[in-house]
Design an enzyme around this catalytic site. Structure first.
Site, PDB file in Angstrom:
ATOM      1  CB  CYS A  57      -0.983  -0.006   1.169  1.00 35.23           C
ATOM      2  SG  CYS A  57      -0.238   0.139   2.816  1.00 35.23           S
ATOM      3  CG  HIS A  84      -4.667   0.046   3.637  1.00 31.93           C
ATOM      4  ND1 HIS A  84      -3.921  -0.861   2.917  1.00 31.93           N
ATOM      5  CD2 HIS A  84      -5.577   0.554   2.759  1.00 31.93           C
ATOM      6  CE1 HIS A  84      -4.369  -0.915   1.675  1.00 31.93           C
ATOM      7  NE2 HIS A  84      -5.364  -0.060   1.561  1.00 31.93           N
ATOM      8  CG  HIS A 144      -6.573   0.484  -1.948  1.00 32.09           C
ATOM      9  ND1 HIS A 144      -6.869  -0.074  -0.718  1.00 32.09           N
ATOM     10  CD2 HIS A 144      -7.501  -0.029  -2.814  1.00 32.09           C
ATOM     11  CE1 HIS A 144      -7.930  -0.879  -0.833  1.00 32.09           C
ATOM     12  NE2 HIS A 144      -8.323  -0.859  -2.074  1.00 32.09           N
TER      13      HIS A 144
END
Length: 343
Positions: free
Chosen positions: A259, A307, A319
């Site tokens: 991420c 994240h 993402h």
């Protein structure tokens, strides 16, 4: 007579032992038959556990990334210090050579100054502390001795700093190894759970993941939100070019990403260097609420901020989700949003 009775006693003992063992075997068999069989998890239960393991793996991945970044930073700093020490030692040698030449000239002209002679055979730090000797030195010699003294202190400090950083590097490498093992352990545990599914259940889960991944290449309604600025627009465009690229822990492009690897890579393409980890990226700028977000802003999820993605507009995030997935669009409502950051 006793010798004839012994075999009979041994035989009776053997029969008793065999009978006892047989009885125990019967009991164990009965217990096994009455025991409830281990309950098999349903597909949805396995998926929930696997998703949780993937989330935990991503948490560990960000710690892994942080340790890796620290390791790289320490290696560069140590290399710089070692180069400085090497250059400093050369300067120190030249200073000593210069003072030695001065002493040689004095000797040839009729004798070496006793203060210089003392210096050449001892530590100048100790010598300079004796103020009573300073009047025996020329101003040029005093200046030379002080330069040597300063250079020695500087080198000592740099060597001590290098030693400390080398110790820090060793502990960082140990931490890096532990985090790598933790990530791999979580992924292995998830795979073990997936292996308990039937072939049909595996196929169903694979189909679900494929549908989620396909959403990244199909038309997604991003609305008409504008980009925060030129940097954000360029970063978002770079990230869009990587849609469909697989998630791999610790990866920062260009063929795979985790991420924070995606977000740091995307902004690098826009000419902006941001930190490598999601936690560090979260502190890169002022926090934004959901209503303040514009395309290209960094968006963070979960309480520990493990994240991060790029705001895509219309409540969507672009993402790299987790192991088994690809870079894609996803509704931000699928994860616990915390805040955004504008680069």
């Amino acid at each position: 007579m006793a010798s004839h009775r012994r075999p009979k006693q041994q035989s009776r003992t053997r029969v008793t032992v065999l009978t006892t063992a047989a009885a125990a075997a019967v009991v164990l068999s009965a217990n096994a038959a009455n025991a409830a069989p281990s309950e098999k998890l349903s597909k949805s239960e396995v998926k929930a556990k696997v998703d949780k393991l993937y989330e935990e793996a991503e948490q560990a991945t960000e710690k892994f990334n942080g340790a890796k970044e620290k390791q790289q930073k320490l290696q560069k700093e140590i290399s710089t210090i070692q180069d400085n020490v090497a250059r400093g030692q050369e300067e120190l040698n030249k200073l000593r050579d210069g003072l030695g030449s001065m002493a040689s000239a004095q000797y040839r002209s009729g004798g070496i100054d006793p203060s210089v002679q003392l210096f050449l055979s001892s530590n100048p730090d100790d010598y300079l502390d004796k103020a009573s000797t300073l009047d025996q030195l020329s101003s040029q010699q005093v200046e030379g001795l002080k330069k040597i003294q300063d250079k020695q202190r500087e080198l000592a400090q740099e060597r001590a700093e290098a030693t400390d950083k080398l110790k820090d590097l060793a502990s960082t490498r140990t931490e890096l190894g532990k985090k790598k093992q933790e990530v791999q352990g979580k992924l292995a545990e998830a795979q073990k759970l997936l292996n308990t599914l039937t072939a049909k259940e595996k196929a169903d889960l694979a189909a679900e993941q494929a549908r989620a991944n396909r959403s990244s290449t199909e038309r997604v309604d991003l609305g008409n939100d504008s980009s925060a600025n030129g940097r954000a627009a360029a970063a978002f465009s770079a990230a869009q070019s990587k849609i469909g690229t697989p998630y791999v822990y610790g990866a920062s492009g260009p063929s795979s990403f985790d991420c924070s690897g995606l977000t740091s890579w995307a902004y690098a393409q826009a000419g902006v260097t941001i930190p490598r980890t999601s936690e560090a990226q979260a502190n890169y700028g002022a926090h934004l609420s959901m209503s303040q977000l514009q395309v290209g802003d960094l968006v963070f999820f979960y309480g520990d901020l493990h994240h991060v993605g790029l705001y895509a507009g219309n409540g969507q995030v672009l993402h790299a989700p987790h192991t088994g997935a690809v870079v894609r669009y996803e509704a931000m409502s699928d994860m616990p949003f915390q805040f955004g950051v504008r680069v």
